[in-house]
Design a protein around this motif. Sequence first.
Motif, PDB file in Angstrom:
ATOM      1  N   GLY A  53       0.808  -1.219   0.000  1.00 56.31           N
ATOM      2  CA  GLY A  53       0.000   0.000   0.000  1.00 56.31           C
ATOM      3  C   GLY A  53       0.838   1.264   0.000  1.00 56.31           C
ATOM      4  N   ILE A  54       2.146   1.115  -0.240  1.00 58.73           N
ATOM      5  CA  ILE A  54       2.998   2.311  -0.345  1.00 58.73           C
ATOM      6  C   ILE A  54       2.681   3.008  -1.670  1.00 58.73           C
ATOM      7  N   LEU A  55       2.429   2.215  -2.688  1.00 57.09           N
ATOM      8  CA  LEU A  55       1.989   2.745  -3.988  1.00 57.09           C
ATOM      9  C   LEU A  55       0.538   2.318  -4.217  1.00 57.09           C
ATOM     10  N   THR A  56      -0.166   3.120  -5.002  1.00 59.48           N
ATOM     11  CA  THR A  56      -1.546   2.721  -5.356  1.00 59.48           C
ATOM     12  C   THR A  56      -1.590   2.379  -6.841  1.00 59.48           C
ATOM     13  N   PRO A  57      -2.280   1.308  -7.192  1.00 61.33           N
ATOM     14  CA  PRO A  57      -2.290   0.881  -8.598  1.00 61.33           C
ATOM     15  C   PRO A  57      -3.119   1.828  -9.474  1.00 61.33           C
ATOM     16  N   SER A  58      -2.770   1.876 -10.739  1.00 59.16           N
ATOM     17  CA  SER A  58      -3.560   2.671 -11.696  1.00 59.16           C
ATOM     18  C   SER A  58      -4.929   2.036 -11.864  1.00 59.16           C
ATOM     19  N   SER A  59      -4.925   0.722 -11.824  1.00 61.14           N
ATOM     20  CA  SER A  59      -6.199   0.001 -11.883  1.00 61.14           C
ATOM     21  C   SER A  59      -5.995  -1.377 -11.269  1.00 61.14           C
ATOM     22  N   GLY A  60      -7.095  -2.051 -11.004  1.00 61.36           N
ATOM     23  CA  GLY A  60      -6.998  -3.369 -10.402  1.00 61.36           C
ATOM     24  C   GLY A  60      -7.141  -3.300  -8.885  1.00 61.36           C
TER      25      GLY A  60
END
Lengths: 219, 395
Positions: A53-60
């Motif tokens: 959860g450090i990065l958030t996905p563009s989608s999915g």
Amino acid sequence: MTTLVRAADLRFAYGEGEFELFVASLHIELGQHTVVIGPSGCGKTTLAHLIAGILTPSSGQTEVCGVGISTLSDSARRAFRLDKIGMVFQQFELLGYLTALENILLPFHLAEQSPAASDFGRAQNLAERMGVAHTLQRRPEKLSQGERQRVAICRALIAKPQLVICDEPTGNLDPSAKLAAMDLLFEQVAKDGATLLMVTHDHGLLERFAQVIDMGSSR
Amino acid sequence: MKGLKLLAWRHLSYHKARTLLLIGCLALTGFLPSATTALTSAYQVNLAARGESTPFLVGAQGSRFDLTLNALYFRRAELETLSWGELSALRNDNDFVVIPLHLAHTARGYAICGTTPEYFELHNLAPQQGTPPLILGDVLLGAKVAAALDLKVGDALFSDPSELYDISKPPALKMRVCGLLPATNTPDDDAVFVSINTAWVLDGLAHGHDDTETIKPKLVLGKTDNQVVVSQALLEYREVTSENLASFHSHLDPDARPLHGAIISPAKGVDAAEWAKATTLAKTRFEQSRVLQFVSPHTVLSDLMSFVFRLKTFFDAFSGVLFLITGLLTALVLTLSAKLRSREMATLHRIGCSRSATIKLHLYELTFVALASAGLAFLGVQIAIQLLPDLVQTL
């Protein structure tokens, strides 16, 4: 078996086509030891950061411990990470102004909690198991590389996380220190019943893991 | 200490030099205006107290500031003298007590104040040892003078000769310490008090020598029925003793003897209305005088304080600029510190530290520094206030 980490149609990109990561499906079972391998720049660390959860996905979607982590707000993701996930970094990332013991107890300080006597006991116990009990009152600058990494492992395990994510944890260790640190990490993770996700480019470690995700082939 | 407070404290402790420097700069910025305000207030209180305890002053025409500072603080400004006779009208007025002040001489660097016992009554000064200087040649020492010169009752103190190489000028007079004053934290602590007659002996306007009937005939230059002219070779006494006390005399008209000022205070039994009327009349009389001035020390010192406050306004403005500069430098230090700590913050973020916790961490550090600076500045101001009695005297 219970699935601890689940990802589907996970897509992450930055820049204009500079980097793109796509994971169609990912399952990590509870207590399973999983390793992510692949060449440099293939997105191993990005995947680990998406799961943490450090990065958030563009989608999915990414689901950890039954929580859709990618749908949480930034503050909720931070709180979730502090509570459920332990992180070990390649550069150890110990705070230079804290002693080894204070570094181990850092998750409690960040949660603005006062570590209980049992937490101190666990820290002492972990340090003894990791062979760094004699260094607890020293600052990181006074520790060897191997000792620093073992202190960092203790920090990742102190709050009994359900998921331990290690990003190239042996990258800065010599071979003997690397093996010792891995033995201790595996032993302690197994003892705590935690799930281990390790990012590495060290193929010598692969046989220790139940699941291998090769980003070089799956990308 | 726990949680983020512990982290903030550990970070500041680890970077001791930087933290202490920051605390020192901020403390100094807080200390300077606070100490100046405290000093100015204490100075004002001190001046006002001394001014209020001295109702009026009479002196020769000239600077009223010089007259007041000389009469109240024994500052050795060059003052024109007035004669004892010029005060006859006031001396003969039953509403007034006239306290003469003679301030021309020094003893081992300390101002000698020739006056009368009324001076000690006015300022509630009673010797803690010995007696007031009632006899010719006696000196009463202020507390600091006695301590600095290590003198006690019965010891001798020489006046400073006015002209070392001019033998026509009065020589140093050996005086006897008759009493010691307690410490009062006023200029009286730094003064040597003698009787007004002793001051005139120091001037050379009164002297003692061997009886002209018993001196060697060759020292007698001329003699009539009521006057004897003696040679300059006849030595004057340089010490007043019980044996030669009676021989001291003056050839000058008593009304012509000089003073540097006089304190005018109300006589016993004079009520406020009578005092106000008498002083109004006296002021009116002196306003028309071309040789004397009648001043209220309280008014003069208030005027002086207005100058001090004007200067303080400038100082406050400078302090404001200093405060602004320190604030900007502190902001710069904190910004640079935040940049240097970006990796640490990234680690905290990856572990799961919330944004609010990161902000709190910085705020705790800032609070610790601010509290330590304020504490240090407060301590400095308290020390300055403790030292103020001495400091104000020095000023």
